[in-house]
Design an enzyme around this catalytic site. Structure first.
Site, PDB file in Angstrom:
ATOM      1  N   SER A  79      32.913  39.095  18.732  1.00 27.25           N
ATOM      2  CA  SER A  79      31.914  39.359  17.703  1.00 27.25           C
ATOM      3  C   SER A  79      30.545  39.490  18.339  1.00 27.25           C
ATOM      4  O   SER A  79      30.284  38.925  19.404  1.00 27.25           O
ATOM      5  CB  SER A  79      31.905  38.207  16.689  1.00 27.25           C
ATOM      6  OG  SER A  79      30.779  38.261  15.844  1.00 27.25           O
ATOM      7  N   TYR A 133      32.213  29.839  13.863  1.00 27.48           N
ATOM      8  CA  TYR A 133      32.683  31.186  14.152  1.00 27.48           C
ATOM      9  C   TYR A 133      32.071  31.708  15.446  1.00 27.48           C
ATOM     10  O   TYR A 133      32.766  32.262  16.305  1.00 27.48           O
ATOM     11  CB  TYR A 133      32.330  32.105  12.985  1.00 27.48           C
ATOM     12  CG  TYR A 133      32.809  33.520  13.150  1.00 27.48           C
ATOM     13  CD1 TYR A 133      34.136  33.859  12.894  1.00 27.48           C
ATOM     14  CD2 TYR A 133      31.939  34.535  13.550  1.00 27.48           C
ATOM     15  CE1 TYR A 133      34.581  35.166  13.048  1.00 27.48           C
ATOM     16  CE2 TYR A 133      32.365  35.841  13.695  1.00 27.48           C
ATOM     17  CZ  TYR A 133      33.692  36.151  13.444  1.00 27.48           C
ATOM     18  OH  TYR A 133      34.134  37.443  13.601  1.00 27.48           O
ATOM     19  N   LYS A 150      34.176  32.714  18.877  1.00 30.29           N
ATOM     20  CA  LYS A 150      34.146  34.057  19.450  1.00 30.29           C
ATOM     21  C   LYS A 150      33.539  34.058  20.854  1.00 30.29           C
ATOM     22  O   LYS A 150      33.869  34.922  21.674  1.00 30.29           O
ATOM     23  CB  LYS A 150      33.381  35.000  18.521  1.00 30.29           C
ATOM     24  CG  LYS A 150      34.114  35.282  17.210  1.00 30.29           C
ATOM     25  CD  LYS A 150      35.482  35.898  17.450  1.00 30.29           C
ATOM     26  CE  LYS A 150      36.152  36.331  16.173  1.00 30.29           C
ATOM     27  NZ  LYS A 150      37.461  37.004  16.414  1.00 30.29           N
TER      28      LYS A 150
END
Length: 250
Positions: A136, A149, A153
């Site tokens: 990401s 998150y 990532k």
């Protein structure tokens, strides 16, 4: 037909980027297996696009062992692995719980670790191939409202580099790269948007026009899967229309 006679495995392949990549691969001649934790959705997608479905929780080691057994039973060599399955949850360091952190890490980070651990021997057996890890843009910059998150990532990026160097040292003809999209117009992003919007409506409103489509990311996945990228190994490829170097809301 640049993927003719190749077999691909795409996790989280029932919708969004995973489905778009599967459709592109099939159009280019590949045999495609998609996996998903939601059986009904996965079976429906597989039937619609001409893929083979395997129900799988990517965070479970036993499920990866079962995927290997399925490929062996089908007598296919694996040439392409796309680690796409992920979950997204909203929360900064104050809001996030340890339970939530661990749940997200299990899918987004452990799932990629297990995929490479079990699928790399399959790729080596086939004489080489390509591993594409969906990371990401958040792994390349600070995104405080998605702390778990972002961390997961970032772990994917680190594992990508380690795997790429290992494969080069082994001279096994396997490449490993990570893709770093910004916002993508998928169900998962739309589902989380309500939470982000209620917290900071202006930020999401200003960023929304910059969302790319799943097909845009699928095209990049296809490039890394094909022999056109045979000398590309270990890169972090941004698909973000400059958002990592210039936030779109500025």
């Amino acid at each position: 037909m640049r993927l003719q006679n190749k077999t691909a495995l795409i996790t989280g392949g029932s919708r969004g980027v995973g489905r778009a990549a599967a459709e592109r691969f099939i159009a280019e001649g590949a045999k495609v297996y998609i996996t998903d934790v939601v059986a009904d959705r996965g079976e429906t997608t597989a039937a619609e696009i001409g893929a083979t479905f395997i129900q799988q929780n990517v965070a479970e080691e036993a499920d990866w062992q079962r995927v290997v057994a399925t490929l062996e039973a089908d007598g296919v060599d694996l040439n392409i692995l796309v680690n796409n399955a992920a979950i997204l949850q909203f929360g900064n360091i104050d809001m996030e719980s340890l339970e939530g952190w661990r749940r997200l890490m299990a899918v987004n980070s452990d799932g990629v670790f297990l995929a490479i651990k079990y699928m790399l021997p399959c790729l080596e057996k086939a004489g080489g191939g390509s591993i594409i890890n969906m990371s990401s843009s958040s792994a390349l910059m600070g995104v405080p409202d998605f702390c778990a998150y972002t961390a997961s990532k970032s772990a994917v990026r680190g594992l990508t580099m380690s795997t790429a160097v290992l494969c080069k040292q082994r001279a096994n003809k396997v490449r490993c790269n990570s893709i770093h999209p910004d916002g993508i117009n998928t169900d998962m992003v739309r589902e989380i948007a309500g939470q982000a919007n209620s917290h900071d409506p202006d930020q999401y409103k200003n960023s929304a026009p910059f969302l790319c489509q799943p097909e845009d990311v699928a095209n990049v996945i296809f490039f890394l899967a094909s022999d056109d990228s045979r000398h590309v190994n270990g890169i972090a490829l941004s698909v973000d229309n400059t958002s990592t170097i210039h936030p779109p809301y500025l």
